[in-house]
Every structure is written in C-alpha cells, then in structure tokens.
Scaffold this active site. Structure first.
Site, PDB file in Angstrom:
ATOM      1  N   THR A  28      43.442  36.404  35.975  1.00 21.23           N
ATOM      2  CA  THR A  28      42.899  36.915  37.284  1.00 21.23           C
ATOM      3  C   THR A  28      41.604  37.281  36.582  1.00 21.23           C
ATOM      4  O   THR A  28      41.391  38.103  35.574  1.00 21.23           O
ATOM      5  CB  THR A  28      43.617  38.053  37.944  1.00 21.23           C
ATOM      6  OG1 THR A  28      44.772  37.606  38.342  1.00 21.23           O
ATOM      7  CG2 THR A  28      42.621  38.555  38.921  1.00 21.23           C
ATOM      8  N   ASP A  81      44.046  33.932  29.898  1.00 27.77           N
ATOM      9  CA  ASP A  81      43.580  35.217  31.011  1.00 27.77           C
ATOM     10  C   ASP A  81      42.401  35.784  30.227  1.00 27.77           C
ATOM     11  O   ASP A  81      42.234  35.697  28.993  1.00 27.77           O
ATOM     12  CB  ASP A  81      44.753  36.218  31.404  1.00 27.77           C
ATOM     13  CG  ASP A  81      44.319  37.191  32.442  1.00 27.77           C
ATOM     14  OD1 ASP A  81      43.411  37.048  32.936  1.00 27.77           O
ATOM     15  OD2 ASP A  81      45.318  38.119  32.486  1.00 27.77           O
ATOM     16  N   GLY A  96      41.038  45.470  34.910  1.00 26.86           N
ATOM     17  CA  GLY A  96      39.817  45.752  35.663  1.00 26.86           C
ATOM     18  C   GLY A  96      39.760  45.376  37.255  1.00 26.86           C
ATOM     19  O   GLY A  96      39.345  45.628  38.007  1.00 26.86           O
ATOM     20  N   GLU A 103      49.994  40.501  35.749  1.00 25.78           N
ATOM     21  CA  GLU A 103      49.454  39.706  34.348  1.00 25.78           C
ATOM     22  C   GLU A 103      50.490  39.957  33.073  1.00 25.78           C
ATOM     23  O   GLU A 103      50.932  38.753  32.554  1.00 25.78           O
ATOM     24  CB  GLU A 103      48.054  40.486  33.966  1.00 25.78           C
ATOM     25  CG  GLU A 103      47.100  39.878  34.788  1.00 25.78           C
ATOM     26  CD  GLU A 103      45.692  40.285  34.747  1.00 25.78           C
ATOM     27  OE1 GLU A 103      44.627  40.042  35.264  1.00 25.78           O
ATOM     28  OE2 GLU A 103      45.581  41.401  34.196  1.00 25.78           O
ATOM     29  N   LYS A 121      32.920  41.478  25.259  1.00 22.76           N
ATOM     30  CA  LYS A 121      34.356  42.029  25.491  1.00 22.76           C
ATOM     31  C   LYS A 121      35.049  42.534  24.139  1.00 22.76           C
ATOM     32  O   LYS A 121      35.936  43.242  24.091  1.00 22.76           O
ATOM     33  CB  LYS A 121      35.309  41.074  26.215  1.00 22.76           C
ATOM     34  CG  LYS A 121      34.776  40.850  27.698  1.00 22.76           C
ATOM     35  CD  LYS A 121      34.818  41.774  28.555  1.00 22.76           C
ATOM     36  CE  LYS A 121      34.343  41.404  29.925  1.00 22.76           C
ATOM     37  NZ  LYS A 121      35.496  40.406  30.334  1.00 22.76           N
TER      38      LYS A 121
END
Ligand code: 5RP
Length: 220
Positions: A28, A81, A96, A103, A121
């Site tokens: 997601t 992901d 987040g 997940e 990241k």
C-alpha cells in the site's frame, strides 16, 4: 529527479521481481501505486494479487488485476511494498498509510519481501519517521505511558481508523537500534494490534531509486 519520478522509476523496476503465472502480494502507498500502474501493462503475466488494503484492492481491480483473499492462498513467491524507512539490514518502519497490520499478514505469506523505495527512505537507524502502531482503543492511555517509559512520545493519528476499524498511534523520538528486540517487546503489550517495525518480516531485497539510477540491495 523529483520524488514522484523516483517512485515511478522504482515502481517500473519492481516488475522484474514479478513471478510469471503466480499470485503476488501487493502493499500500500504512493510508491506501490506506481508499481500497480506498471503492473497493469503486464497483467496477463500473473494470475492475480493478494492486497494489503482497501485502497490497493480498488486500484488493482480498476486496472483489471484479479484480487484474491489471503485465506485462499497458501504461499506467495513475492510481496512487493514500500516503506517509510529502511535500514542497512533491511529492517523497516511501515504504516504511514495505516495499512501495517494487513501488510504484515500478506508479508507473512510471502517467500520474499521486495521493498521498493526512493533514496529518502534509507537510514542508518530507524526512528526519525514516527513509528505507527495499530491498537485497541481501551489501551490508549496505558500504551502512551509505556511508550514514554522507553523514550517515545505517542500521538493519536486524529481522524484515522485502519481498514480493521482500529485507531493508530504515531510514536516520535525513538531510536530503534535493535529492531527485532523492540518489535518483540512491543508485540507483548496488551492492546497492541500491530507495531510498524518490520524486523521479523524484513526486506529480502530493496529496490532503491536514486538520482543516479536504480540500486538493488540484497540482505543476507
Ligand atoms: C503503508 C506503508 C507504506 O508502504 C509506506 O507508508 C510508504 O508509503 P509511500 O510509498 O507512500 O511513501 O507502510 O501503510
């Protein structure tokens, strides 16, 4: 390159991890959205996907990709992901986008976790991004005190419930030096549904978009 362009780049690069003829797990977030858009062009290569959120399910279906329930599938070859942070060992902070529990459930079905991320990241120590935690409302105050005891400031994510109908805390100020130990500890606290440390379910590979191109980082 802008962050959006980096996300598009890594979303396309992730296609090389799609196993033909299989059902894949799909995460997601905005990076995953780019992956789903790229996947739509080759959708005939796969049987379908197990989705980690209502948002992802909607996008997959809109692009003609079949969605299976997690209970219908024994094992997935890959789960693809994004992450909010990833360290040099493949440990991640996620959630987040409020989808951390589903997940983790889909990641648990998968042989390999392929993390897709842009270079912003990557961190040395997890924790600058506030740690998401899905919890049972009754435990709210107790959990805020527990996080304070380990140096965290837990803030309710106002106006947000997960797809499972639970609230979230975002915990600021933690330095997660040993992600497996902290994940295991927080998982023991009554009222925790999921903590957004992905250590047990860390990345096998990170496909990292940088301004110099795409890197593929494999974790032992
Ligand atoms: C959602 C997540 C996402 O993977 C994470 O928030 C990264 O999102 P984005 O790709 O939009 O930066 O864990 O719960």
């Amino acid at each position: 390159m802008t962050q959006d362009e980096l996300k598009t780049l890594v979303g396309r690069a992730a296609l090389e991890y799609v196993v033909p003829g299989s059902v894949i797990g799909v995460g997601t977030g905005s990076t995953v959205n780019k992956f789903i858009d790229a996947l739509a062009d080759v959708r005939d290569r796969i049987v379908g996907a197990v989705s980690s959120s209502a948002q992802t399910t909607e996008r997959l279906l809109a692009r003609g990709i079949a969605v299976f329930d997690a209970g219908e599938i024994d094992r997935l070859p890959v789960y693809i992901d994004g992450a909010d942070e990833i360290d040099r060992r493949g440990f991640m902070i996620k959630g987040g986008g409020a989808a951390l529990t589903r997940e983790k459930i889909v990641a648990d079905l998968a042989e390999r976790f392929i993390c897709i991320a842009d270079e912003s990241k990557q961190v040395n120590v997890l924790g600058r991004f506030p740690l998401p935690v899905e919890f049972i409302d009754m435990a709210h105050e107790r959990l805020v005190r527990r996080f304070a005891d380990i140096g965290g400031r837990a803030v309710l994510r106002e106006g947000v419930l997960t797809d499972n109908g639970h609230p979230l805390l975002d915990v600021h100020g933690l330095q997660i030096v040993e992600p497996p130990a902290m994940e295991a500890e927080i998982n023991q606290w009554p009222g925790i549904v999921s903590v957004g440390i992905f250590a047990r379910h860390r990345a096998s590979v990170c496909v990292l978009a940088t301004s110099a191109g795409v890197q593929r980082l494999e974790y032992a």
